[in-house]
Design an enzyme around this catalytic site. Structure first.
Site, PDB file in Angstrom:
ATOM      1  N   ARG A 229       0.832  -1.205   0.000  1.00 35.82           N
ATOM      2  CA  ARG A 229       0.000   0.000   0.000  1.00 35.82           C
ATOM      3  C   ARG A 229       0.865   1.253   0.000  1.00 35.82           C
ATOM      4  O   ARG A 229       1.860   1.325   0.749  1.00 35.82           O
ATOM      5  CB  ARG A 229      -0.888   0.061   1.251  1.00 35.82           C
ATOM      6  N   GLU A 258      -3.332   7.583  -5.834  1.00 34.81           N
ATOM      7  CA  GLU A 258      -3.372   6.867  -7.119  1.00 34.81           C
ATOM      8  C   GLU A 258      -4.455   7.462  -8.006  1.00 34.81           C
ATOM      9  O   GLU A 258      -5.570   7.698  -7.528  1.00 34.81           O
ATOM     10  CB  GLU A 258      -3.640   5.372  -6.879  1.00 34.81           C
ATOM     11  N   HIS A 276      -0.505  -0.291  -9.917  1.00 36.26           N
ATOM     12  CA  HIS A 276      -1.260  -1.134  -8.976  1.00 36.26           C
ATOM     13  C   HIS A 276      -1.719  -2.420  -9.676  1.00 36.26           C
ATOM     14  O   HIS A 276      -2.909  -2.706  -9.781  1.00 36.26           O
ATOM     15  CB  HIS A 276      -2.470  -0.358  -8.416  1.00 36.26           C
TER      16      HIS A 276
HETATM   17  N1  LIG Z   1      -0.545  -4.438  -5.017  1.00 34.60           N
HETATM   18  C1  LIG Z   1      -1.648  -5.143  -5.024  1.00 34.60           C
HETATM   19  O1  LIG Z   1      -2.360  -5.220  -6.018  1.00 34.60           O
HETATM   20  C2  LIG Z   1      -2.028  -5.895  -3.799  1.00 34.60           C
HETATM   21  C3  LIG Z   1      -1.697  -5.428  -2.566  1.00 34.60           C
HETATM   22  N2  LIG Z   1      -2.054  -6.137  -1.456  1.00 34.60           N
HETATM   23  C4  LIG Z   1      -1.672  -5.597  -0.157  1.00 34.60           C
HETATM   24  O2  LIG Z   1      -0.648  -6.413   0.387  1.00 34.60           O
HETATM   25  C5  LIG Z   1      -0.688  -6.312   1.800  1.00 34.60           C
HETATM   26  C6  LIG Z   1      -0.518  -7.662   2.444  1.00 34.60           C
HETATM   27  O3  LIG Z   1      -1.529  -8.557   2.038  1.00 34.60           O
HETATM   28  P1  LIG Z   1      -1.625 -10.028   2.678  1.00 34.60           P
HETATM   29  O4  LIG Z   1      -0.305 -10.652   2.746  1.00 34.60           O
HETATM   30  O5  LIG Z   1      -2.713 -10.729   1.941  1.00 34.60           O
HETATM   31  O6  LIG Z   1      -2.121  -9.660   4.127  1.00 34.60           O
HETATM   32  P2  LIG Z   1      -1.939 -10.515   5.467  1.00 34.60           P
HETATM   33  O7  LIG Z   1      -2.943  -9.970   6.406  1.00 34.60           O
HETATM   34  O8  LIG Z   1      -1.947 -11.964   5.166  1.00 34.60           O
HETATM   35  O9  LIG Z   1      -0.498 -10.109   5.979  1.00 34.60           O
HETATM   36  C7  LIG Z   1      -0.183  -8.882   6.534  1.00 34.60           C
HETATM   37  C8  LIG Z   1       0.891  -9.122   7.569  1.00 34.60           C
HETATM   38  O10 LIG Z   1       1.345  -7.860   8.048  1.00 34.60           O
HETATM   39  C9  LIG Z   1       1.658  -8.032   9.399  1.00 34.60           C
HETATM   40  N3  LIG Z   1       1.721  -6.741  10.064  1.00 34.60           N
HETATM   41  C10 LIG Z   1       0.692  -5.989  10.535  1.00 34.60           C
HETATM   42  N4  LIG Z   1       1.179  -4.873  11.120  1.00 34.60           N
HETATM   43  C11 LIG Z   1       2.523  -4.927  10.987  1.00 34.60           C
HETATM   44  C12 LIG Z   1       3.566  -4.060  11.385  1.00 34.60           C
HETATM   45  N5  LIG Z   1       3.319  -2.928  12.038  1.00 34.60           N
HETATM   46  N6  LIG Z   1       4.831  -4.406  11.078  1.00 34.60           N
HETATM   47  C13 LIG Z   1       5.084  -5.566  10.431  1.00 34.60           C
HETATM   48  N7  LIG Z   1       4.138  -6.438  10.058  1.00 34.60           N
HETATM   49  C14 LIG Z   1       2.875  -6.117  10.324  1.00 34.60           C
HETATM   50  C15 LIG Z   1       0.552  -8.919   9.911  1.00 34.60           C
HETATM   51  O11 LIG Z   1       0.919  -9.563  11.112  1.00 34.60           O
HETATM   52  C16 LIG Z   1       0.382  -9.901   8.784  1.00 34.60           C
HETATM   53  O12 LIG Z   1       1.154 -11.051   8.989  1.00 34.60           O
HETATM   54  C17 LIG Z   1      -2.009  -5.617   2.117  1.00 34.60           C
HETATM   55  O13 LIG Z   1      -1.736  -4.254   2.356  1.00 34.60           O
HETATM   56  C18 LIG Z   1      -2.774  -5.701   0.864  1.00 34.60           C
HETATM   57  O14 LIG Z   1      -3.690  -4.676   0.730  1.00 34.60           O
HETATM   58  C19 LIG Z   1      -2.723  -7.319  -1.522  1.00 34.60           C
HETATM   59  C20 LIG Z   1      -3.080  -7.835  -2.731  1.00 34.60           C
HETATM   60  C21 LIG Z   1      -2.806  -7.132  -3.978  1.00 34.60           C
HETATM   61  O1  LIG Z   2      -6.287  -6.762  -2.971  1.00 33.73           O
HETATM   62  C1  LIG Z   2      -5.648  -5.728  -2.750  1.00 33.73           C
HETATM   63  O2  LIG Z   2      -5.382  -5.303  -1.613  1.00 33.73           O
HETATM   64  C2  LIG Z   2      -5.192  -4.918  -3.876  1.00 33.73           C
HETATM   65  O3  LIG Z   2      -4.477  -3.974  -3.665  1.00 33.73           O
HETATM   66  C3  LIG Z   2      -5.658  -5.220  -5.240  1.00 33.73           C
HETATM   67  O4  LIG Z   2      -6.283  -4.052  -5.685  1.00 33.73           O
HETATM   68  P1  LIG Z   2      -7.207  -4.073  -6.986  1.00 33.73           P
HETATM   69  O5  LIG Z   2      -8.347  -4.997  -6.703  1.00 33.73           O
HETATM   70  O6  LIG Z   2      -6.364  -4.574  -8.107  1.00 33.73           O
HETATM   71  O7  LIG Z   2      -7.659  -2.659  -7.186  1.00 33.73           O
END
Ligand SMILES: NC(=O)C1=CN([C@@H]2O[C@H](COP(=O)(O)OP(=O)(O)OC[C@H]3O[C@@H](n4cnc5c(N)ncnc54)[C@H](O)[C@@H]3O)[C@@H](O)[C@H]2O)C=CC1
Ligand SMILES: O=C(O)C(=O)COP(=O)(O)O
Length: 524
Positions: A229, A258, A276
């Site tokens: 993010r 964004e 993204h």
């Molecule tokens: N670029 C994109 O299109 C996408 C971005 N994302 C983003 O990726 C991120 C992670 O997604 P997931 O792995 O599915 O989530 P998740 O919930 O499985 O993992 C997040 C991890 O961050 C840890 N965490 C929370 N606070 C923390 C801190 N202060 N310091 C260190 N670690 C901390 C949690 O303990 C957890 O293990 C989210 O922000 C999500 O929105 C997810 C999917 C697509």
């Molecule tokens: O699943 C997430 O957290 C994402 O960031 C993916 O975003 P999007 O659905 O591609 O706009």
């Protein structure tokens, strides 16, 4: 008919559960295109492009569920949704692999300067010396946030022979060992990593996590990656570190704003970007759209949601076990509200027996929702019950006790008003349903359902007969009748049930019967 608004672009195939369902009307339009009919929608599906704030929620009074076809819900005001009793769900694992792979692609591109080299070749240059890269093998990779995506990155990094160091305050040593990663403090990761990639949600704690103070602790020549993010890496703080070469390069899939129109980071050659795209694969989009479409459809069929953000997520098996207690507790809440129709300051619930093996917090919210719904003119449900009760100044708590009053399970609730309190105790008997077994200290046994009349009277001969006569004279058929008393000649109660609601005049006539103290008409 349920109306579903899909406000961001989603996989058509993923949305098939809606299209195949005749009781669902699907509208695929941006919020701005349906401004005049927003109030008709029962469900709203979004990705990251649509902002769901309180202003939008106010315009959607029929909304019951918001589904995020993806992971991050930072574009949704979850507190506001909770306040309005709207469930928020997401699709937590449908895009994990795609995002991990994208992060890896960014990492390889970053250290081998692929985007820059691509532009150079297409500009008819052949400058092999300008793009000398760095091997990943043997390098220290720092992963901040070791959840679904972070751990998939680690698997891939291991295949690339990288040394993996992880910071995640919620990760146990045992799990880190099992996953074969070096669990570190944040400072340790910052000090050792050649490449740092962040995979946390954007929260108060993670906003600006890689800001001035922590950037100063990183190695000179470090590479940073953000496919999580915008804002986890402080965009203004990195400028100086890019200018003086401390940061060798950055890969960004996400930005604080964004699209990043006026973002200075775009001016740096060593910053590579994507718009993204982490979750933008056919597979991930099919997964997330299908996951939320199925869950929303099931929600409309009264089934439990399994990936709710603002209420406990329950699997179908667990929900089936909880449901009888949940139904009983909700009815107890409605009953309590009508038995004690005066201001309440505190509600306390006690569980005993087999029910304590279940997720009692969900059962408690059902009771509280039942209690509040009978009292206030607003949408109250288990999602917002705790918040509404707080706003009304009602303290609410639950606890577990070893006293099950001889039943295999027992739920007791006591409401405290200014001058008095009222207690109800219920139990669930398999095959017979939920029953009330104690009402304000009187042992009794009735099903909390339908049109009821609760009569508090003195235990004198003839009271029951006079009540029966008045009802008979008014052609009212008593369906069931239960009586209870504390002691001979003391206070006693009757709980009667009827096939139809009782007229006010009949209740008033009953109030004139000598020895009747109070009467409460109850509808459940
Ligand atoms: N670029 C994109 O299109 C996408 C971005 N994302 C983003 O990726 C991120 C992670 O997604 P997931 O792995 O599915 O989530 P998740 O919930 O499985 O993992 C997040 C991890 O961050 C840890 N965490 C929370 N606070 C923390 C801190 N202060 N310091 C260190 N670690 C901390 C949690 O303990 C957890 O293990 C989210 O922000 C999500 O929105 C997810 C999917 C697509
Ligand atoms: O699943 C997430 O957290 C994402 O960031 C993916 O975003 P999007 O659905 O591609 O706009």
């Amino acid at each position: 008919m349920y109306r579903v608004l899909v406000a961001d672009s989603m996989s058509e195939e993923g949305l098939l559960p809606f299209k195949d369902n005749p009781s669902i009307e699907l509208v695929q339009k941006k919020v701005s295109e349906v401004e005049s009919s927003l109030s008709n929608f029962d469900a709203l599906l979004v990705r990251s492009a649509t902002t769901v704030n309180e202003d939008l929620l106010v315009k959607m009074p029929n909304l019951k569920i918001i589904a995020r076809a993806g992971v991050g819900v930072d574009n949704i005001d979850v507190d506001a949704a909770t306040k309005y009793g709207v469930i928020v769900i997401n699709a937590p694992d449908g895009n994990t692999i795609s995002t991990a792979e994208h992060t890896f692609a960014m990492m390889a591109s970053l250290v081998r300067h692929i985007p820059q080299a691509n532009i150079s070749v297409k500009s008819r240059e052949w400058s092999r010396t300008s793009f000398v890269g760095m091997e990943l093998a043997g390098k220290h990779l720092g992963i901040i946030g070791f959840g679904r995506i972070g751990s998939e990155i680690a698997k891939r990094a291991r295949a690339f022979e990288m040394k993996i160091h992880v910071f995640d305050p919620f990760l146990t040593k045992a799990r880190a060992e099992k996953l074969g990663v070096d669990l570190c403090t944040l400072d340790e990761v910052l000090a050792i990593a050649d490449i740092i990639t962040v995979h946390t949600p954007l929260t108060k704690e993670t906003k600006g996590l890689l800001g001035n103070e922590n950037l100063a602790k990183t190695k000179k020549g470090v590479y940073l990656i953000n496919c999580a993010r915008g804002g986890i890496i402080d965009e203004s703080a990195v400028i100086e570190y890019l200018e003086n070469g401390h940061i060798a390069g950055m890969a960004l899939d996400v930005f604080e704003v964004e699209p990043p129109i006026n973002n200075r980071l775009l001016e740096f050659d060593q910053v590579i970007t994507t718009p993204h795209l982490g979750a933008s694969t056919r597979e991930a989009q099919l997964n997330v759209a299908n996951q939320v479409a199925r869950e929303v459809t099931e929600f409309f069929q009264g089934k439990p949601v399994t990936s709710a953000i603002n209420m406990p997520a329950l699997s179908k098996d667990i929900y089936d076990k909880i449901q009888p207690f949940y139904d009983l507790s909700k009815k107890m809440g409605i009953l309590l509200s009508q038995c004690m129709n005066e201001p309440i300051q505190e509600i306390s619930i006690t569980y005993a027996g087999s029910v304590t093996d279940l997720e009692t917090s969900f059962i408690s919210k059902g009771l509280l929702a039942g209690f509040l719904k009978a009292r206030i003119d607003t949408t109250v449900n288990e999602v917002n019950a705790a918040m509404v009760s707080k706003s009304l100044g009602i303290t609410f708590g639950d606890k577990i006790s070893s006293n099950n009053y001889g039943y295999s399970n027992s739920i007791s609730v006591i409401a405290f008003g200014e001058n008095k309190s009222f207690e109800i105790r219920g139990t669930y008997v398999p095959n017979y349903g939920g029953r009330i077994v104690n009402l304000d200290g009187f042992n009794i046994d009735f099903i909390p359902e339908g049109n009821l009349l609760y009569i508090l009277h003195r235990d004198r001969p003839g009271v029951i007969g006079r009540v029966g006569k008045i009802l008979g004279d008014n052609e009212i058929n008593i369906a069931t009748m239960q009586v209870g008393r504390r002691e001979i000649g003391g206070e006693a109660i009757m709980m009667l049930s009827f096939d139809k609601p009782l007229k006010k005049e009949v209740v008033e006539t009953l109030l004139h019967v000598p020895d009747i103290v109070t009467i409460r008409k109850i509808e459940i």
